[in-house]
Structures are given as structure tokens and as C-alpha cells.
Design a protein around this motif. Structure first.
Motif: not given
Length: 345
Positions: A140-141, A183-184, A190-193, A229-230
Motif C-alpha cells: 500500500q506504499e 483487500i481493504v 475482519i476488524v469489524g468481526k 459490520i461490513a
């Protein structure tokens, strides 16, 4: 006066004697067959011509060409799949199948005796997500030469891993989206879970006699309202049997995790693997190999595979895009044999 040599004009006009250059017939009759007039082929041609059987070359038809069979070296039909030759992958070269971490990865994956399995899997998920996020940040750089991230929509128009393309569920249908977007979405999902108290509760579990049945309207909710959550990825819907509450025991029950917790863990592992597959197939050479960070990527992936295989959290079919690399790590003994033995899905 110089001497001149002259020839009489009469001598130049003198006719050549026919007796000097005439063909004399061979007195031996056995040799007459060698003369042009007496060859058998000429006699046949004369007979055909005299009898009116000679045909004009224009009216003669050429003999039919023999049937030409297909060459075994050239297929009768061509397709893009037959003519496509995949370039050799650098990450499959055993010279680069090295890890920055030395030692037995099973010591990082094995469950401690005094820790419940649900709690241990939650700990492993958080740690593996941290390691994967660090590798994703590499692609992502922003490349200052083009002003875009190394993984951008032009170079990665789909979430691909070799010949395989992953899809995301949009409006009930699988859709191909660019790899950066995929990917985003995985990261947010995952963070939402992980931050969902219903899936990964942080409060101490309630006593067993006060435990509510999954789906009961009296189930207490979290103290604070959790954000939306997404939407989940493709093919990760839970079965009705898992949500019906007919099971008496499940992974993480004593720690307060819901019945669908184990299915959610497998779903997260599957999406993590897809991200690793894209990193290896599309970005191993650039940037990981060029930056000398491929050993770090290998260490994160080996740790991930050891946990996923040891606790049988992912099917062998889902691991096919990187199966050749996994086989290399297994032969080297980097992935412990205990993890291979436990992997039966």
C-alpha cells in the motif's frame, strides 16, 4: 606495307559437306534401340498422336493431391488456455523459501494447557491479523514514480492469485472488484468481526445457569452500541444448523463465545489466506524481493499456515493457490509435521 592475311570470300560461302556430319546408321541391328527415333516412349507418343488420342495440356487434369493428416505437433484447435504459459514464480524457488524467524513454529501455535481453545484462537486471530496488516502495508506504499500504491487498480484490476480470481458478494451476487478494494474490505470486515462483542466478547462469561440461548430476545447486549459490520465476503454464510442452537457444546462456549464463533474463525482464516495468495502471486518480486523483505513475508505466512493447519481451520482446496509453496515449507520442516497431521479438511 604490313602483311595481311586474307581468306577468299568463296571459301566462306563454301557449303559444308553433308557426308562429314551426317549420322551414320549402326550396322548392328541390336543397337538401333538406342537411337532417339526408335525409343519405345517416342513410338508410343507417335502412335497416340497418329490415332488422335493425344490430349491438349490445357485439358489435362492434375492428379489429386494426397490427403494431408493433422500434424501431431500442432493441435487442431487453439485456445488461450492452451497457448498460455505461466511465468515461473520466484517465490517457488527454494533459495527464497527462507524465514526471518528461526525455530519451531509449533511453539507459537500450540495451545497452552490453562487457556481455553476459544480464547486461544481469538488470540491467534488478533496476532495473525497484525502480521498480515504489516505485510499489506508494504504493497500500500505509494510509488513516487507513478504516484500510485504498488497494488493499484491498473496493475491489479481483480483480486487474483495465479489463474484464480476471487469475488466479493455485492447485492447478493459475486462481483469482481480490484484487488486494493478487496483487500481493504477484508481488513474492515475482519476488524469489524474482532470488535463485535457478539462474536468476540471481552466481558467475563456469565454463569452457566444464566446463559441465554443464542437468538433469545432476552440476550443482553453490549453496553455500547457497536457500529455496522461490513458485508461478509462470498460464500461465507452460516448454515441453519449452526444458528439453530441444537448443538450442546461448541468451541469457546465456556469462554462466552457464540455458537457460530468457530465458523466465523474459519471465515476469517479463509480471507486471510486469499490476501496472502495475492501477495505471493502478484507482489512477491516487487516489492518484497526487491526490498529484501521476502523472509519476513515467509515467516508470517508459515506462522499462519501452522495455526490454520494445526487447528484444521481451512480446507486443502482453499489452499491450492499456494500449495506448491506450502509443500516446500513442509519438506524443509519449517511447517511442523504435527500441523500437517492435524490438517484433515
Amino acid at each position: 606495307m604490313p602483311f595481311r592475311f586474307t581468306i577468299p570470300i568463296r571459301a566462306l560461302r563454301r557449303p559444308i559437306s553433308p557426308t562429314k556430319h551426317a549420322v551414320v546408321a549402326d550396322p548392328d541391328p541390336s543397337r538401333q534401340g538406342f537411337t532417339r527415333a526408335n525409343t519405345k516412349s517416342n513410338q508410343n507418343l507417335k502412335a497416340q498422336y497418329n490415332n488422335g488420342q493425344a490430349q491438349s495440356p490445357v485439358s489435362q487434369q492434375a492428379p489429386p493431391l494426397p490427403h494431408i493428416t493433422n500434424s501431431p505437433s500442432v493441435p487442431s484447435t487453439f485456445s488461450e488456455q492452451n497457448t498460455y504459459v505461466e511465468q515461473p514464480k520466484k517465490f517457488l524457488d527454494e533459495r527464497y523459501a527462507k524465514c526471518s524467524v528461526k525455530g519451531n513454529f509449533l511453539t507459537l501455535a500450540a495451545q497452552p494447557k490453562n487457556v481455553e481453545l476459544g480464547e486461544w484462537l481469538a488470540h491467534q486471530l488478533v496476532e495473525m491479523n497484525r502480521l498480515l496488516t504489516g505485510m499489506i502495508q508494504v504493497i500500500q506504499e505509494v510509488d513516487t514514480n507513478i504516484g500510485l500504491a504498488l497494488c493499484n487498480e491498473q496493475q491489479c484490476p481483480t483480486m487474483s492469485a495465479g489463474r484464480l480470481t476471487y469475488t466479493w458478494l455485492e447485492n447478493g451476487r459475486p462481483a469482481k472488484i480490484p484487488a486494493p478494494q478487496y483487500i481493504v474490505r477484508v481488513q474492515r470486515w475482519i476488524v469489524g468481526k474482532i470488535h463485535d462483542e457478539k462474536t468476540f466478547p471481552t466481558a467475563p462469561p456469565m454463569p452457566i445457569d444464566h446463559t441465554y440461548i443464542s437468538g433469545d430476545i432476552g440476550t443482553p447486549g453490549p453496553a455500547t452500541q457497536v457500529g455496522a459490520i461490513a458485508a461478509p465476503p462470498t460464500n461465507l454464510n452460516q448454515s441453519l444448523a449452526t444458528l439453530s442452537g441444537v448443538q450442546d457444546d461448541w468451541v469457546g462456549k465456556t469462554s462466552g463465545f457464540p455458537q457460530h464463533y468457530h465458523a466465523d474463525v474459519k471465515a476469517i482464516i479463509k480471507q486471510m489466506f486469499r490476501c496472502y495468495a495475492h501477495l505471493y502471486h502478484n507482489h512477491f518480486t516487487d516489492p518484497f524481493w526487491h526490498l529484501g523483505r521476502y523472509t519476513e513475508l515467509n515467516s508470517c505466512f508459515v506462522h499462519f499456515c501452522t495455526v490454520a493447519m494445526y487447528y484444521d481451520l481451512i480446507s486443502k482446496k482453499d489452499m491450492e493457490p499456494l500449495q506448491d509453496l506450502i509443500d516446500i515449507f513442509v519438506r524443509q520442516g519449517v511447517i511442523p509435521k504435527e500441523a500437517v497431521q492435524q490438517h484433515v479438511s
